[in-house]
Design a protein around this motif. Structure first.
Motif, mmCIF file in Angstrom:
data_model
loop_
_atom_site.group_PDB
_atom_site.id
_atom_site.type_symbol
_atom_site.label_atom_id
_atom_site.label_comp_id
_atom_site.label_asym_id
_atom_site.label_seq_id
_atom_site.Cartn_x
_atom_site.Cartn_y
_atom_site.Cartn_z
ATOM 1 N N THR A 1 35.225 37.871 9.227
ATOM 2 C CA THR A 1 34.920 38.432 10.546
ATOM 3 C C THR A 1 35.545 37.588 11.646
ATOM 4 N N VAL A 2 35.488 36.280 11.504
ATOM 5 C CA VAL A 2 36.095 35.375 12.481
ATOM 6 C C VAL A 2 37.602 35.596 12.532
ATOM 7 N N ARG A 3 38.237 35.643 11.376
ATOM 8 C CA ARG A 3 39.696 35.846 11.318
ATOM 9 C C ARG A 3 40.087 37.187 11.927
ATOM 10 N N ARG A 4 39.318 38.205 11.646
ATOM 11 C CA ARG A 4 39.574 39.538 12.214
ATOM 12 C C ARG A 4 39.457 39.496 13.741
ATOM 13 N N GLY A 5 38.436 38.798 14.236
ATOM 14 C CA GLY A 5 38.245 38.663 15.674
ATOM 15 C C GLY A 5 39.405 37.934 16.340
ATOM 16 N N ILE A 6 39.865 36.869 15.708
ATOM 17 C CA ILE A 6 40.998 36.116 16.256
ATOM 18 C C ILE A 6 42.248 36.993 16.296
ATOM 19 N N ARG A 7 42.502 37.729 15.219
ATOM 20 C CA ARG A 7 43.668 38.627 15.191
ATOM 21 C C ARG A 7 43.601 39.651 16.325
ATOM 22 N N LYS A 8 42.402 40.186 16.568
ATOM 23 C CA LYS A 8 42.246 41.177 17.631
ATOM 24 C C LYS A 8 42.480 40.542 19.001
ATOM 25 N N LEU A 9 41.944 39.358 19.233
ATOM 26 C CA LEU A 9 42.134 38.681 20.520
ATOM 27 C C LEU A 9 43.611 38.380 20.769
ATOM 28 N N VAL A 10 44.336 38.026 19.715
ATOM 29 C CA VAL A 10 45.780 37.788 19.838
ATOM 30 C C VAL A 10 46.490 39.100 20.159
ATOM 31 N N LYS A 11 46.152 40.150 19.427
ATOM 32 C CA LYS A 11 46.799 41.457 19.620
ATOM 33 C C LYS A 11 46.568 41.997 21.034
ATOM 34 N N GLY B 1 46.263 40.251 23.667
ATOM 35 C CA GLY B 1 46.877 39.368 24.653
ATOM 36 C C GLY B 1 45.879 38.494 25.393
ATOM 37 N N ILE B 2 44.729 38.242 24.773
ATOM 38 C CA ILE B 2 43.698 37.408 25.384
ATOM 39 C C ILE B 2 43.934 35.939 25.047
ATOM 40 N N ILE B 3 44.356 35.691 23.826
ATOM 41 C CA ILE B 3 44.640 34.329 23.380
ATOM 42 C C ILE B 3 45.979 34.277 22.663
ATOM 43 N N LYS B 4 46.474 33.071 22.514
ATOM 44 C CA LYS B 4 47.635 32.809 21.667
ATOM 45 C C LYS B 4 47.185 31.798 20.623
ATOM 46 N N LYS B 5 47.553 32.038 19.382
ATOM 47 C CA LYS B 5 47.191 31.131 18.286
ATOM 48 C C LYS B 5 48.431 30.337 17.888
ATOM 49 N N VAL B 6 48.275 29.011 17.848
ATOM 50 C CA VAL B 6 49.361 28.131 17.442
ATOM 51 C C VAL B 6 48.927 27.423 16.168
ATOM 52 N N HIS B 7 49.689 27.613 15.098
ATOM 53 C CA HIS B 7 49.393 26.920 13.849
ATOM 54 C C HIS B 7 49.740 25.452 14.031
ATOM 55 N N SER C 1 31.080 40.710 17.604
ATOM 56 C CA SER C 1 31.651 39.565 16.878
ATOM 57 C C SER C 1 32.904 39.042 17.566
ATOM 58 N N ASP C 2 33.769 39.946 18.028
ATOM 59 C CA ASP C 2 34.981 39.533 18.740
ATOM 60 C C ASP C 2 34.610 38.760 20.001
ATOM 61 N N SER C 3 33.617 39.245 20.708
ATOM 62 C CA SER C 3 33.168 38.581 21.938
ATOM 63 C C SER C 3 32.605 37.200 21.641
ATOM 64 N N LYS C 4 31.904 37.055 20.519
ATOM 65 C CA LYS C 4 31.381 35.738 20.138
ATOM 66 C C LYS C 4 32.510 34.770 19.832
ATOM 67 N N VAL C 5 33.557 35.253 19.177
ATOM 68 C CA VAL C 5 34.716 34.406 18.881
ATOM 69 C C VAL C 5 35.368 33.963 20.190
ATOM 70 N N LEU C 6 35.527 34.889 21.137
ATOM 71 C CA LEU C 6 36.084 34.541 22.441
ATOM 72 C C LEU C 6 35.200 33.525 23.166
ATOM 73 N N ASP C 7 33.896 33.682 23.067
ATOM 74 C CA ASP C 7 32.968 32.745 23.707
ATOM 75 C C ASP C 7 33.100 31.333 23.130
ATOM 76 N N VAL C 8 33.307 31.235 21.826
ATOM 77 C CA VAL C 8 33.486 29.916 21.203
ATOM 78 C C VAL C 8 34.764 29.266 21.736
ATOM 79 N N ILE C 9 35.833 30.038 21.803
ATOM 80 C CA ILE C 9 37.091 29.495 22.331
ATOM 81 C C ILE C 9 36.900 29.070 23.783
#
Length: 110
Positions: A70-80, A82-88, A35-43
């Protein structure tokens, strides 16, 4: 109103974006779930032009087939990791929440 996402970009070419995403995925292969990998693929898919994507959670859900949690959890993991940065993002006209900006970060070899 359109926001210019290019000023958030850390990359100059599509090849740099692809290389960074691939190296991040390889380094963290054991930590990332499917699921995390799918979220990264979408980004990565939406950030093909400049390494930056502005997406809402519904887009993630539709494209991954995963739940909002699941999507939110994946995004949090990618941020943690250091793969992505999330900007509100706040919509300037209505001063309300808009689709977040996701910045793919360069791969740090250290």
């Amino acid at each position: 109103m359109t926001i210019c996402l290019q000023h958030y970009s850390k990359f100059t070419t599509t090849e740099e974006i692809d290389t960074a995403a691939t190296l991040h995925a390889s380094r963290h292969a054991k930590a990332l779930t499917t699921s995390d990998s799918k979220v990264l693929d979408v980004i990565r898919h939406h950030a093909v032009d400049n390494g930056v994507a502005q997406l809402n959670y519904k887009t993630f859900q539709d494209e991954t087939g995963k739940s909002n949690a699941t999507v939110r959890r994946g995004i949090r993991k990618l941020v943690k990791l250091g793969i992505i940065k999330k900007v509100h993002f706040i919509q300037p006209v209505v001063m309300g929440l808009g689709a977040n900006i996701y910045i793919l970060l360069p791969f740090d070899e250290s």
